[in-house]
Design a protein around this motif. Structure first.
Motif, PDB file in Angstrom:
ATOM      1  N   GLY A  92      22.627  19.122  11.080  1.00 40.91           N
ATOM      2  CA  GLY A  92      21.245  19.282  10.443  1.00 40.91           C
ATOM      3  C   GLY A  92      20.722  20.637  10.516  1.00 40.91           C
ATOM      4  N   ASP A 140      11.527  12.389  12.264  1.00 40.05           N
ATOM      5  CA  ASP A 140      13.057  12.355  12.439  1.00 40.05           C
ATOM      6  C   ASP A 140      13.155  13.525  13.458  1.00 40.05           C
ATOM      7  OD1 ASP A 140      15.688  11.477  11.538  1.00 40.05           O
ATOM      8  OD2 ASP A 140      15.705  13.678  11.638  1.00 40.05           O
ATOM      9  N   TRP A 144      15.443  16.679  12.587  1.00 36.63           N
ATOM     10  CA  TRP A 144      14.686  17.567  11.818  1.00 36.63           C
ATOM     11  C   TRP A 144      13.526  18.375  12.589  1.00 36.63           C
ATOM     12  CZ3 TRP A 144       9.343  17.729  10.651  1.00 36.63           C
ATOM     13  CH2 TRP A 144       8.889  18.595   9.647  1.00 36.63           C
ATOM     14  N   PHE A 151      10.065  21.579   2.573  1.00 30.94           N
ATOM     15  CA  PHE A 151      11.194  20.681   2.173  1.00 30.94           C
ATOM     16  C   PHE A 151      12.062  20.119   3.187  1.00 30.94           C
ATOM     17  CE2 PHE A 151      10.367  24.411  -0.574  1.00 30.94           C
ATOM     18  CZ  PHE A 151       9.943  23.814  -1.766  1.00 30.94           C
ATOM     19  N   PRO A 152      11.621  18.959   3.693  1.00 27.99           N
ATOM     20  CA  PRO A 152      12.421  18.421   4.927  1.00 27.99           C
ATOM     21  C   PRO A 152      13.992  17.908   4.516  1.00 27.99           C
ATOM     22  CG  PRO A 152      10.363  16.874   4.158  1.00 27.99           C
ATOM     23  CD  PRO A 152      10.486  18.096   3.271  1.00 27.99           C
ATOM     24  N   ASN A 153      14.171  17.933   3.494  1.00 23.40           N
ATOM     25  CA  ASN A 153      15.650  17.730   2.831  1.00 23.40           C
ATOM     26  C   ASN A 153      16.610  18.867   3.326  1.00 23.40           C
ATOM     27  OD1 ASN A 153      15.221  15.118   2.249  1.00 23.40           O
ATOM     28  ND2 ASN A 153      14.808  15.591   0.130  1.00 23.40           N
ATOM     29  N   LEU A 154      15.923  19.902   3.535  1.00 24.21           N
ATOM     30  CA  LEU A 154      16.900  21.029   4.101  1.00 24.21           C
ATOM     31  C   LEU A 154      17.801  20.561   5.354  1.00 24.21           C
ATOM     32  CD1 LEU A 154      14.704  24.175   4.002  1.00 24.21           C
ATOM     33  CD2 LEU A 154      16.646  23.693   2.403  1.00 24.21           C
ATOM     34  N   SER A 163      19.798  17.994   6.525  1.00 21.43           N
ATOM     35  CA  SER A 163      20.410  16.624   6.254  1.00 21.43           C
ATOM     36  C   SER A 163      21.525  16.442   7.390  1.00 21.43           C
ATOM     37  CB  SER A 163      20.870  16.698   4.737  1.00 21.43           C
ATOM     38  OG  SER A 163      22.218  17.713   4.767  1.00 21.43           O
ATOM     39  N   TYR A 164      21.910  15.368   7.485  1.00 20.42           N
ATOM     40  CA  TYR A 164      23.116  15.252   8.676  1.00 20.42           C
ATOM     41  C   TYR A 164      23.521  13.633   8.170  1.00 20.42           C
ATOM     42  CZ  TYR A 164      19.518  12.630  11.297  1.00 20.42           C
ATOM     43  OH  TYR A 164      18.646  11.728  11.898  1.00 20.42           O
ATOM     44  N   ASP A 171      24.644  10.205   6.956  1.00 19.35           N
ATOM     45  CA  ASP A 171      24.206   9.544   5.688  1.00 19.35           C
ATOM     46  C   ASP A 171      23.039   8.616   6.044  1.00 19.35           C
ATOM     47  OD1 ASP A 171      25.133   7.471   7.063  1.00 19.35           O
ATOM     48  OD2 ASP A 171      26.962   7.458   5.946  1.00 19.35           O
ATOM     49  N   GLU A 172      22.458   8.048   4.695  1.00 20.33           N
ATOM     50  CA  GLU A 172      21.301   7.246   4.807  1.00 20.33           C
ATOM     51  C   GLU A 172      21.415   6.154   5.876  1.00 20.33           C
ATOM     52  OE1 GLU A 172      18.092   7.373   4.009  1.00 20.33           O
ATOM     53  OE2 GLU A 172      18.857   9.190   3.010  1.00 20.33           O
ATOM     54  N   ARG A 185      20.984   7.375   9.277  1.00 12.35           N
ATOM     55  CA  ARG A 185      19.809   7.404   9.749  1.00 12.35           C
ATOM     56  C   ARG A 185      19.006   6.110   9.919  1.00 12.35           C
ATOM     57  NH1 ARG A 185      20.293  12.450   6.633  1.00 12.35           N
ATOM     58  NH2 ARG A 185      19.625  11.281   4.782  1.00 12.35           N
TER      59      ARG A 185
END
Lengths: 496, 197
Positions: free
Chosen positions: A185, A371, A374, A433-436, A438-439, A441-442, A445
């Protein structure tokens, strides 16, 4: 008395601040605070006399904690690398490569800072090496003092956020997430942050070209093919180490602990090959690692004593109530928390922040549906400023110790400020931009989410786990070392 | 007082030995863990005993080094306020801190952990994992480490009091030698100078 009983938690927290400011080592101040309020609580009939009985088991738990094991490895690795002169070689060569560009020396410092950060977990004396090697050159060719010192201090702190960083290990441990996910992440935000540093220098080189001139021709001892060869040969060792450590962790081949151990062993081998390993170096590195492990774990032991009592007097509920009643819901919470951490970072360093503050904030963030990976990365970026805050930031302090007298301490302080601002921008970027971050996969998570909601069994299936070893791309690899551990435990039980 | 200072020197010497010996475990831990990892990748083999020894060693490192770290004054402090005091003021802080912060914690942990270690020893407690190690040695490290810490606390106390009485120099003063960072700086400068020649 009634009032004391009703306000145990705030009193305890207030007293903690006084205890910490008293100036005795944090580990013992934390424990003393816990013990004092534990005894008071027992006196008042608020707590069970047996409250401390759980303590030894908790400490045994800390001793057996596999996650923390990565701390000495990454520290040891960083120290061996640093003492074996990798930073110097890199700076010399990369400086030559970027030198002809306007702002080139500053780019070289950032680039090398990021490379070193990706091999070690400590904001160590990479600041010192850069201060000793690049600062004099930058001064000689007319760099702005503030820019030069700021860029060196800030690049040194990149080790804080670019994996394999120590703070991320502790964060993962305190938030109950896997270190591998935390590393994954933090990877993109770390790169973005490095990019922002580059961007700042680029802007300065356009609007204030005098602050960062290009190196004149005679300053370059290497040119053409010879330079290219040097670049390649000096880049190989750090890149191999980065693969050995981060590559194996991201691909799911190794756990962070294993990656750390292999990295440390690799650093030792590298030092032997380069004939830089002496008994003295080895002993120093071991000694520093031993002392660092000891004081870090002791802060954790102290905060365990504190936490035990704080929870018993419902301190967690008090904090939760305080933070969930903020206006603005999630965003309000995030803003307040970040302001708090930013402010506290002036006085506390990241060990204290992550052991005292994070366990209080984590559960609340979790309740708000944030999350935790995050959240951990966000706090990590924020805490990075604790190294750059004038006047107590460690990076500034290290730099001061090696900077020539012509650079005033105030220059170093002023130089750090733009980078502290960049740090704030980065925090804002992660929130927007929380998507920065990422770890995994869907599905993974989702699984973590279900698990933390107390849902059914962990949906880990063997096939996905095994597949993760070979052909998966980074960022998609479905692995988490928690799952690995679970699996291991299950096997072990089956075997019995 | 002379006798007490002798005692303090004795404790310092003991903890310095223990600490310096324990540092080697860092190297041992690195080699074992890296070895375990490589063996696991190469032969798909792992042993619980060898995995457990990793954290046994780590526990030994941080518990046995704690006293030495205290002796070298390297447990993290927040000296925003205390840093402004005179050496005497700081000695007073350390005396109060040792008496009311350090020693109560040590006594509490010691008194609670000793019975557990004894029990573990008597029942010969083993790891729950197949092929795991016997538990009491690692559990015993907890009271051992905290005993050493208590001793070091006493030694620090003696030194602070002696300092206030004017018998010895400031125990909080930085070690005479250069710090590791300063040494590194000197080494880099020396190698640079050599290259320039």
């Amino acid at each position: 008395m009634e009032w004391v009983i009703a306000n145990m938690a705030p009193l305890m927290f207030g007293a903690l601040i006084l205890f910490l400011l008293f100036g005795y080592p944090v580990a013992f101040a934390l424990a003393a605070n816990g013990i004092a309020f534990g005894l008071l609580g027992i006196q008042l009939g608020l707590l069970q006399p047996a409250i401390f009985q759980a303590l030894p088991e908790r400490i045994f738990g800390i001793m057996a904690n596999d996650t923390l094991l990565a701390i000495p490895f990454f520290t040891f690795m960083g120290l061996v690398l640093e003492r074996s002169g990798m930073a110097e070689d890199l700076l010399d060569t990369i400086g030559q490569l970027f030198g002809p560009m306007r702002g080139g020396l500053a780019y070289a410092v950032i680039f090398v800072g990021a490379l070193l950060a990706a091999t070690t977990g400590v904001v160590a004396a990479s600041v010192i090496s850069m201060g000793l090697i690049s600062l004099p050159i930058m001064m000689r060719y007319g760099y702005d003092k503030r820019l030069a010192s700021g860029v060196i201090a800030a690049s040194g702190t990149l080790a804080q956020i670019i994996p394999p960083s120590l703070v991320l290990i502790i964060m993962a441990d305190q938030l109950g997430r896997s270190v591998g996910d935390m590393y994954e992440g933090a990877f993109v935000p770390g790169l973005v942050l490095t990019g922002l540093y580059f961007g700042y220098v680029a802007i300065l080189s356009i609007i204030k070209p005098k602050s960062c001139p290009a190196l004149p021709l005679e300053a370059r001892s290497l040119r053409g093919g010879k330079l290219m060869l040097r670049v390649v040969t000096t880049l190989v060792p750090p890149l191999v180490l980065i693969f050995l450590v981060l590559g194996t962790i991201f691909l799911g081949i190794a756990t962070p602990t294993e990656g750390g151990a292999m990295g440390a062993a690799g650093a030792l081998i590298l030092a032997v090959v380069r004939q830089r390993l002496s008994w003295k170096l080895l002993k120093q590195a071991m000694e520093t690692t031993g002392k660092l492990s000891s004081f870090v774990v002791f802060i954790l032991v102290g905060s365990t004593v504190f936490g035990l009592v704080f929870r018993a007097v419902n301190g967690d509920l008090w904090v939760e109530h305080l933070l969930t009643s903020l206006p603005g819901g999630k965003l309000g919470f995030l803003i307040v928390v970040n302001l708090l951490v930013f402010f506290l970072a002036f006085f506390l360093d990241f060990f204290e922040l992550s052991f005292i503050i994070v366990p209080l904030l984590g559960p609340v963030a979790d309740k708000l549906g944030i999350d935790l990976i995050w959240f951990g990365v966000l706090l990590g970026v924020n805490m990075q400023t604790s190294f750059m805050h004038p006047p107590f930031g460690f990076a500034l302090f290290y730099l001061r110790s090696v900077a020539p007298a012509s650079i005033k301490t105030t220059d170093i302080y002023w130089g750090a400020i733009p980078f502290v601002c960049i740090q704030i921008i980065m925090v804002a970027l992660i929130i927007i931009f929380p998507n920065l971050v990422s770890y995994g996969d869907e599905a993974q998570r989702e699984a973590t989410r279900l698990e933390q909601e107390g849902g059914g069994a962990l949906p880990v299936d063997l096939d996905t786990l095994m597949k993760g070893d070979g052909d998966a791309k980074p960022g998609e690899a479905p692995k988490s070392d928690d799952a690995d551990n679970d699996l291991l435990k299950r096997f072990q039980q089956d075997n019995k | 007082m002379t006798l007490l200072l002798k005692l303090s020197q004795l404790i310092d010497a003991l903890n310095e030995r223990v600490g310096r010996a324990a540092f080697w475990l860092v190297l041992a831990m690195t080699i074992i863990c890296a070895g375990n990892a490589v063996v696991r990748f190469a032969f798909n083999y792992s042993s619980n005993g060898l995995l457990e020894i990793q954290w046994y060693l780590f526990a030994a490192v941080f518990l046995l080094c704690a006293a030495y770290t205290l002796q070298k004054n390297e447990h993290v402090r927040i000296d925003v306020v205390a840093g402004r005091f005179s050496p005497k003021g700081q000695a007073v802080i350390d005396i109060i801190g040792t008496l009311f912060f350090l020693l109560p914690m040590v006594v509490l942990v010691l008194s609670l952990s000793l019975p557990l270690v004894k029990e573990s020893f008597h029942i010969g407690e083993m790891s729950a994992n197949a092929g795991g190690l016997i538990r009491w040695p690692v559990k015993a490290l907890l009271p051992i480490g905290f005993t050493l810490l208590a001793l070091q606390g006493v030694s620090e106390l003696i030194k602070r009091i002696a300092f206030l009485a004017g018998r010895i120099g400031d125990p909080n003063a930085k070690d005479k030698g250069p710090s590791a960072e300063e040494e590194l700086a000197a080494a880099i400068a020396a190698s640079k100078a050599k290259e320039d020649k």
